[in-house]
Design a protein around this motif. Structure first.
Motif, PDB file in Angstrom:
ATOM      1  N   HIS A   1       0.851  -1.192   0.000  1.00 50.92           N
ATOM      2  CA  HIS A   1       0.000   0.000   0.000  1.00 50.92           C
ATOM      3  C   HIS A   1       0.882   1.235   0.000  1.00 50.92           C
ATOM      4  CE1 HIS A   1      -3.241   2.787   1.074  1.00 50.92           C
ATOM      5  NE2 HIS A   1      -2.464   3.254   2.022  1.00 50.92           N
ATOM      6  N   PHE A   2       0.532   2.220  -0.847  1.00 54.68           N
ATOM      7  CA  PHE A   2       1.239   3.497  -0.829  1.00 54.68           C
ATOM      8  C   PHE A   2       0.377   4.521  -0.114  1.00 54.68           C
ATOM      9  CE2 PHE A   2       2.244   7.695  -2.610  1.00 54.68           C
ATOM     10  CZ  PHE A   2       3.585   7.763  -2.258  1.00 54.68           C
ATOM     11  N   ASP A   3       0.935   5.112   0.942  1.00 58.40           N
ATOM     12  CA  ASP A   3       0.205   6.106   1.725  1.00 58.40           C
ATOM     13  C   ASP A   3       0.528   7.496   1.180  1.00 58.40           C
ATOM     14  OD1 ASP A   3      -1.401   7.053   3.986  1.00 58.40           O
ATOM     15  OD2 ASP A   3       0.524   7.856   4.699  1.00 58.40           O
ATOM     16  N   GLU A   4      -0.462   8.148   0.580  1.00 59.99           N
ATOM     17  CA  GLU A   4      -0.248   9.440  -0.068  1.00 59.99           C
ATOM     18  C   GLU A   4      -0.064  10.571   0.937  1.00 59.99           C
ATOM     19  OE1 GLU A   4      -3.513   9.971  -2.725  1.00 59.99           O
ATOM     20  OE2 GLU A   4      -2.769   8.502  -4.165  1.00 59.99           O
ATOM     21  N   THR A   5      -0.453  10.371   2.174  1.00 57.66           N
ATOM     22  CA  THR A   5      -0.277  11.411   3.191  1.00 57.66           C
ATOM     23  C   THR A   5       1.185  11.544   3.594  1.00 57.66           C
ATOM     24  OG1 THR A   5      -2.512  11.045   4.041  1.00 57.66           O
ATOM     25  CG2 THR A   5      -0.964  12.177   5.489  1.00 57.66           C
ATOM     26  N   THR A   6       1.852  10.416   3.800  1.00 58.39           N
ATOM     27  CA  THR A   6       3.247  10.423   4.243  1.00 58.39           C
ATOM     28  C   THR A   6       4.229  10.114   3.119  1.00 58.39           C
ATOM     29  OG1 THR A   6       3.128   8.077   4.836  1.00 58.39           O
ATOM     30  CG2 THR A   6       2.525   9.679   6.542  1.00 58.39           C
ATOM     31  N   ASN A   7       3.698   9.732   1.938  1.00 57.11           N
ATOM     32  CA  ASN A   7       4.531   9.317   0.798  1.00 57.11           C
ATOM     33  C   ASN A   7       5.428   8.143   1.166  1.00 57.11           C
ATOM     34  OD1 ASN A   7       3.527  11.272  -1.023  1.00 57.11           O
ATOM     35  ND2 ASN A   7       4.902  12.822  -0.166  1.00 57.11           N
ATOM     36  N   ARG A   8       4.865   7.223   1.943  1.00 54.01           N
ATOM     37  CA  ARG A   8       5.612   6.031   2.343  1.00 54.01           C
ATOM     38  C   ARG A   8       4.889   4.768   1.888  1.00 54.01           C
ATOM     39  NH1 ARG A   8       9.905   7.768   5.180  1.00 54.01           N
ATOM     40  NH2 ARG A   8       9.669   9.869   6.071  1.00 54.01           N
ATOM     41  N   ILE A   9       5.680   3.726   1.792  1.00 55.24           N
ATOM     42  CA  ILE A   9       5.193   2.436   1.298  1.00 55.24           C
ATOM     43  C   ILE A   9       5.004   1.508   2.490  1.00 55.24           C
ATOM     44  CG2 ILE A   9       5.726   0.490  -0.216  1.00 55.24           C
ATOM     45  CD1 ILE A   9       7.728   2.594  -1.605  1.00 55.24           C
ATOM     46  N   VAL A  10       3.872   0.819   2.531  1.00 60.69           N
ATOM     47  CA  VAL A  10       3.575  -0.100   3.623  1.00 60.69           C
ATOM     48  C   VAL A  10       3.498  -1.517   3.057  1.00 60.69           C
ATOM     49  CG1 VAL A  10       2.015  -0.666   5.516  1.00 60.69           C
ATOM     50  CG2 VAL A  10       2.239   1.720   4.741  1.00 60.69           C
ATOM     51  N   ALA A  11       4.318  -2.408   3.591  1.00 56.50           N
ATOM     52  CA  ALA A  11       4.294  -3.816   3.194  1.00 56.50           C
ATOM     53  C   ALA A  11       3.809  -4.658   4.371  1.00 56.50           C
ATOM     54  CB  ALA A  11       5.686  -4.283   2.762  1.00 56.50           C
ATOM     55  N   LEU A  12       2.864  -5.532   4.098  1.00 59.53           N
ATOM     56  CA  LEU A  12       2.357  -6.492   5.077  1.00 59.53           C
ATOM     57  C   LEU A  12       2.749  -7.883   4.613  1.00 59.53           C
ATOM     58  CD1 LEU A  12       0.513  -7.447   7.462  1.00 59.53           C
ATOM     59  CD2 LEU A  12      -1.397  -7.322   5.840  1.00 59.53           C
ATOM     60  N   VAL A  13       3.395  -8.655   5.500  1.00 59.19           N
ATOM     61  CA  VAL A  13       3.917  -9.962   5.115  1.00 59.19           C
ATOM     62  C   VAL A  13       3.710 -10.962   6.249  1.00 59.19           C
ATOM     63  CG1 VAL A  13       5.987 -11.245   4.377  1.00 59.19           C
ATOM     64  CG2 VAL A  13       5.710  -8.858   3.704  1.00 59.19           C
ATOM     65  N   ARG A  14       3.447 -12.201   5.895  1.00 58.90           N
ATOM     66  CA  ARG A  14       3.537 -13.289   6.868  1.00 58.90           C
ATOM     67  C   ARG A  14       5.009 -13.668   6.972  1.00 58.90           C
ATOM     68  NH1 ARG A  14       1.333 -19.469   6.327  1.00 58.90           N
ATOM     69  NH2 ARG A  14       3.493 -19.866   5.742  1.00 58.90           N
ATOM     70  N   ASP A  15       5.614 -13.389   8.122  1.00 63.95           N
ATOM     71  CA  ASP A  15       7.049 -13.587   8.304  1.00 63.95           C
ATOM     72  C   ASP A  15       7.314 -15.028   8.742  1.00 63.95           C
ATOM     73  OD1 ASP A  15       9.734 -13.440   8.772  1.00 63.95           O
ATOM     74  OD2 ASP A  15       9.646 -11.780  10.198  1.00 63.95           O
ATOM     75  N   ASP A  16       7.644 -15.875   7.781  1.00 59.44           N
ATOM     76  CA  ASP A  16       7.892 -17.288   8.086  1.00 59.44           C
ATOM     77  C   ASP A  16       9.146 -17.483   8.920  1.00 59.44           C
ATOM     78  OD1 ASP A  16       5.705 -17.552   6.497  1.00 59.44           O
ATOM     79  OD2 ASP A  16       6.628 -18.840   4.989  1.00 59.44           O
ATOM     80  N   SER A  17      10.044 -16.498   8.902  1.00 50.53           N
ATOM     81  CA  SER A  17      11.260 -16.600   9.712  1.00 50.53           C
ATOM     82  C   SER A  17      10.994 -16.252  11.171  1.00 50.53           C
ATOM     83  CB  SER A  17      12.336 -15.657   9.156  1.00 50.53           C
ATOM     84  OG  SER A  17      11.948 -14.301   9.286  1.00 50.53           O
ATOM     85  N   ASN A  18       9.761 -15.823  11.477  1.00 52.36           N
ATOM     86  CA  ASN A  18       9.379 -15.482  12.846  1.00 52.36           C
ATOM     87  C   ASN A  18       8.033 -16.128  13.179  1.00 52.36           C
ATOM     88  OD1 ASN A  18       9.365 -14.232  15.411  1.00 52.36           O
ATOM     89  ND2 ASN A  18       8.390 -12.382  14.618  1.00 52.36           N
ATOM     90  N   SER A  19       7.990 -17.459  13.051  1.00 52.22           N
ATOM     91  CA  SER A  19       6.806 -18.259  13.425  1.00 52.22           C
ATOM     92  C   SER A  19       5.546 -17.819  12.694  1.00 52.22           C
ATOM     93  CB  SER A  19       6.574 -18.187  14.938  1.00 52.22           C
ATOM     94  OG  SER A  19       7.698 -18.623  15.656  1.00 52.22           O
ATOM     95  N   ASP A  20       5.677 -17.378  11.439  1.00 52.73           N
ATOM     96  CA  ASP A  20       4.544 -17.009  10.570  1.00 52.73           C
ATOM     97  C   ASP A  20       3.758 -15.805  11.081  1.00 52.73           C
ATOM     98  OD1 ASP A  20       5.336 -19.238   9.172  1.00 52.73           O
ATOM     99  OD2 ASP A  20       3.719 -20.511   9.915  1.00 52.73           O
ATOM    100  N   ARG A  21       4.349 -14.986  11.931  1.00 49.70           N
ATOM    101  CA  ARG A  21       3.607 -13.869  12.528  1.00 49.70           C
ATOM    102  C   ARG A  21       3.394 -12.730  11.526  1.00 49.70           C
ATOM    103  NH1 ARG A  21       7.213 -14.437  17.993  1.00 49.70           N
ATOM    104  NH2 ARG A  21       5.892 -16.004  19.031  1.00 49.70           N
ATOM    105  N   PRO A  22       2.266 -12.023  11.649  1.00 54.03           N
ATOM    106  CA  PRO A  22       2.007 -10.886  10.757  1.00 54.03           C
ATOM    107  C   PRO A  22       2.984  -9.761  11.039  1.00 54.03           C
ATOM    108  CG  PRO A  22       0.378 -10.968  12.524  1.00 54.03           C
ATOM    109  CD  PRO A  22       1.186 -12.230  12.642  1.00 54.03           C
ATOM    110  N   THR A  23       3.548  -9.229   9.975  1.00 50.73           N
ATOM    111  CA  THR A  23       4.623  -8.242  10.106  1.00 50.73           C
ATOM    112  C   THR A  23       4.399  -7.112   9.119  1.00 50.73           C
ATOM    113  OG1 THR A  23       6.185  -9.962  10.799  1.00 50.73           O
ATOM    114  CG2 THR A  23       7.121  -7.925   9.929  1.00 50.73           C
ATOM    115  N   VAL A  24       4.685  -5.899   9.559  1.00 52.99           N
ATOM    116  CA  VAL A  24       4.573  -4.737   8.688  1.00 52.99           C
ATOM    117  C   VAL A  24       5.940  -4.072   8.575  1.00 52.99           C
ATOM    118  CG1 VAL A  24       3.928  -3.111  10.523  1.00 52.99           C
ATOM    119  CG2 VAL A  24       3.182  -2.692   8.181  1.00 52.99           C
TER     120      VAL A  24
END
Length: 316
Positions: free
Chosen positions: A139-162
């Motif tokens: 997701h690209f946030d037009e307010t802050t001009n930053r990129i947000v990535a959401l991933v299932r982090d398999d290297s950390n017990s499949d936990r949701p990570t941003v």
């Protein structure tokens, strides 16, 4: 796209070129199977909306060294950086199960995307080099001009990570911040979703499935650094899967759709509103959109022009 065997993918609108770009996996399950097609839009007389008229380019490649999972929702995601006029692509490589990101610019001479990184080693890795991940969303946030990535982090017990990133105009790539854990449970399946959550606030909704529950966090992206503040995870719906979301910019709420496993797998939809303390979400009553049980696929979107929510679905 032309030819048989392609999977469903992701539609992306380019507001600078007024083109629709369709990303999908190709006919073979091998490296270089991530493809896209560019579609022209035309505006009717007196209308601000464009109709898709013709295909300008077909079966163009994203990255020759990456093998994308042949599923319309599992391979990854795309977004568009309106500040730098860049295409943003993120995906899981089935060759090594790592998550990679690329950037590109529209080429007006041949109606293709000129990718700014060539070769897997030149792509950025949001969750870190050598770490496995799955079901990435962007997701690209037009307010802050930053990129947000959401991933299932398999290297950390499949936990949701941003992970928060920003486009580097000097190196023409994405600089990623430190990954931030959203919750302690492991993400199930490919049910991860992301969308805007507030007008001019830097707020973003990130959602995922843990066990048999759909959960979500409200995050606020920083204006000054590649980081965010994270509100405690909230249970959105139990006994559910096939999580899809869209942001209603007019009423500033989140529309979410899901398959209700507690009620004959019917497709249902509801509205989420950020509560007064910005600590969670208030949920409206559920509405059923699938006229038959056994909803097997669906998506939800909001039209600014029509000021209506649209839901497409397939009953099995």
């Amino acid at each position: 796209n032309s030819g048989a065997g392609h999977t469903s993918g992701k539609l992306l609108y380019d507001p600078d070129q007024h083109k629709v770009v369709v990303f999908y996996t190709g006919t073979s399950y091998a490296s270089d199977n991530m493809e896209y097609s560019v579609l022209e839009t035309i505006q009717a007389s007196g209308s601000t909306q464009g109709n898709i008229s013709t295909r300008l380019s077909d079966r163009q490649k994203v990255e020759s060294e990456i093998k994308s999972y042949p599923s319309g929702f599992e391979w990854g995601d795309v977004s568009y950086d309106t500040q730098n006029n860049k295409y943003l692509w993120i995906g899981r490589d089935m060759n090594d199960n790592h998550v990679y990101a690329k950037t590109g610019a529209y080429n007006t001479s041949n109606n293709t995307i000129t990718w700014e990184q060539t070769g897997r080693s030149n792509c950025s890795q949001p969750i870190g080099s050598g770490n496995n991940g799955r079901a990435p969303r962007l997701h690209f946030d037009e307010t802050t001009n930053r990129i947000v990535a959401l991933v299932r982090d398999d290297s950390n017990s499949d936990r949701p990570t941003v992970i928060i990133g920003s486009y580097n105009t000097s190196s023409n790539t994405i600089d990623w911040g430190t990954k931030q854990q959203l919750d302690t449970g492991g993400v199930s399946d490919q049910d991860t979703v992301i969308c805007k959550a507030g007008n001019g606030t830097g707020q973003v909704f990130v959602g995922y499935k843990e066990s048999n529950s759909l959960k979500g966090n409200l995050i606020t992206v920083s204006n000054s650094s590649n980081t965010c503040t994270i509100q405690t995870a909230a249970v959105i719906q139990t006994q559910a899967d096939i999580f899809r979301v869209a942001y209603n910019v007019e009423d500033q709420n989140i529309i979410f759709a899901f398959k209700d496993d507690s009620d004959s797998s019917k497709g249902k939809i509801a509205r989420l509103t950020i509560n007064s303390g910005s600590t969670g979400f208030d949920k409206s009553a559920l509405l059923q959109f699938c006229i038959n049980p056994n909803d097997s696929a669906h998506d939800v979107m909001y039209s600014i022009s029509a000021k209506q929510v649209f839901c497409t679905f397939r009953p099995s």
